[in-house]
Design a protein around this motif. Structure first.
Motif, PDB file in Angstrom:
ATOM      1  N   LYS A 194       0.849  -1.184   0.000  1.00 61.61           N
ATOM      2  CA  LYS A 194       0.000   0.000   0.000  1.00 61.61           C
ATOM      3  C   LYS A 194       0.890   1.242   0.000  1.00 61.61           C
ATOM      4  N   ALA A 195       0.490   2.241  -0.753  1.00 63.73           N
ATOM      5  CA  ALA A 195       1.229   3.503  -0.823  1.00 63.73           C
ATOM      6  C   ALA A 195       0.255   4.638  -0.508  1.00 63.73           C
ATOM      7  N   TYR A 196       0.726   5.607   0.306  1.00 62.09           N
ATOM      8  CA  TYR A 196      -0.143   6.690   0.751  1.00 62.09           C
ATOM      9  C   TYR A 196       0.407   8.040   0.303  1.00 62.09           C
ATOM     10  N   ILE A 197      -0.499   8.919  -0.090  1.00 59.51           N
ATOM     11  CA  ILE A 197      -0.101  10.250  -0.541  1.00 59.51           C
ATOM     12  C   ILE A 197      -1.190  11.254  -0.152  1.00 59.51           C
ATOM     13  N   PRO A 198      -0.810  12.459   0.314  1.00 60.48           N
ATOM     14  CA  PRO A 198      -1.827  13.479   0.594  1.00 60.48           C
ATOM     15  C   PRO A 198      -2.632  13.786  -0.669  1.00 60.48           C
ATOM     16  N   VAL A 199      -3.925  13.966  -0.512  1.00 60.38           N
ATOM     17  CA  VAL A 199      -4.809  14.222  -1.654  1.00 60.38           C
ATOM     18  C   VAL A 199      -4.313  15.411  -2.473  1.00 60.38           C
TER      19      VAL A 199
END
Length: 278
Positions: A41-46
């Motif tokens: 899983k990879a997360y990034i600010p919208v």
């Protein structure tokens, strides 16, 4: 702050290929990663997410191996639930036990670090953080003045304090990381960490015995001259956040321009943590 979660399902027999993709995503704004079965899983600010840039980045990797991804919006209010469901305690060299507030303590470990799970990189689960901690355990931090660049949750700064460092400055450009460092310092009863929000421009004009810089190759290359300016003669610097090939040679070549001498490095899969001395 709302985040997008991208669940990548990968089909590859080579671990390093997935790591290369993770590194490329880190270059375009993704700031936290979690390995899962058959992918990550990879997360990034919208506000930082750009579909065009993502598509361009993925082209080269589609030629290397097969993968697909799904996108989910994660509102800020759900982050504690997300991290509490995924955060597992870890051990470093049988000396450090890293846990969340909702895990039971293990007093048999010489060093215990409590991290409140939030959207901030640096829980010790990623190889780079764990390897830097391993290097720290092998070296002397007692009475030293420390600069921690890209501090994330503050985990390295907190370990430095527990290893006897007396004066610690921890810097991150991400407000969430800055706030997490302050909160986690309090959780661990550490009162000698000064957290600053920013990048190389906020590094104080002081001299440090040891610098910790677990970020990524391009940022390390950009900031290295400033690190050398504030490192004491004979001081140590620990770099991580990059791969053994070709990154270590590139880092070593740039370091030599600033009289930083390569000493040793640790490797986990393709990730590297390296020690240099001025």
């Amino acid at each position: 702050m709302n985040y997008y979660e991208l669940l990548f399902t990968t089909i590859t027999t080579e671990d390093y290929q997935q790591d290369l993709l993770i590194g490329a995503l880190g270059e375009i704004g993704f700031d936290t990663f979690e390995e899962v079965d058959l992918g990550f899983k990879a997360y990034i600010p919208v506000d930082d997410f750009k579909q065009e840039l993502l598509d361009e980045t993925l082209i080269a990797y589609r030629e290397m191996f097969s993968f697909s991804y799904d996108v989910t919006l994660i509102p800020q209010k759900n982050w504690n639930e997300v991290w509490e469901s995924n955060f597992e305690p870890i051990q470093i060299s049988d000396q450090v036990f890293v846990r969340a507030t909702f895990h039971a303590p293990k007093p048999e470990f010489p060093y215990e670090i409590v991290i409140d799970p939030k959207m901030a990189f640096g829980t010790g689960h990623h190889q780079t953080t764990a390897m830097v901690m391993g290097l720290m355990l092998e070296n002397d931090f007692a009475g030293k003045k420390i600069l921690d660049m890209g501090c994330g949750t503050g985990i390295l700064a907190i370990l430095a304090a527990k290893l006897g460092a007396t004066d610690i400055t921890a810097i991150d450009y991400d407000v969430v990381c800055y706030e997490s460092t302050i909160e986690n310092s309090t959780l661990n009863n550490i009162d000698n960490i000064k957290a600053l929000c920013g990048s190389k421009e906020v590094i104080p004009d002081e001299q440090y015995d040891i610098i910790l810089a677990n970020i990524n190759r391009n940022i390390l290359l950009d900031q290295m001259a400033r690190y050398a300016e504030v490192l004491k003669p004979g001081g140590e610097i620990y770099f991580s956040g990059f791969y053994e090939s070709p990154d270590l040679d590139i880092i070593t070549e740039e370091a030599a321009k600033h009289n930083l001498k390569y000493i040793t490095h640790k490797k986990d899969k393709e990730w590297v943590a390296a020690k240099f001395v001025l």
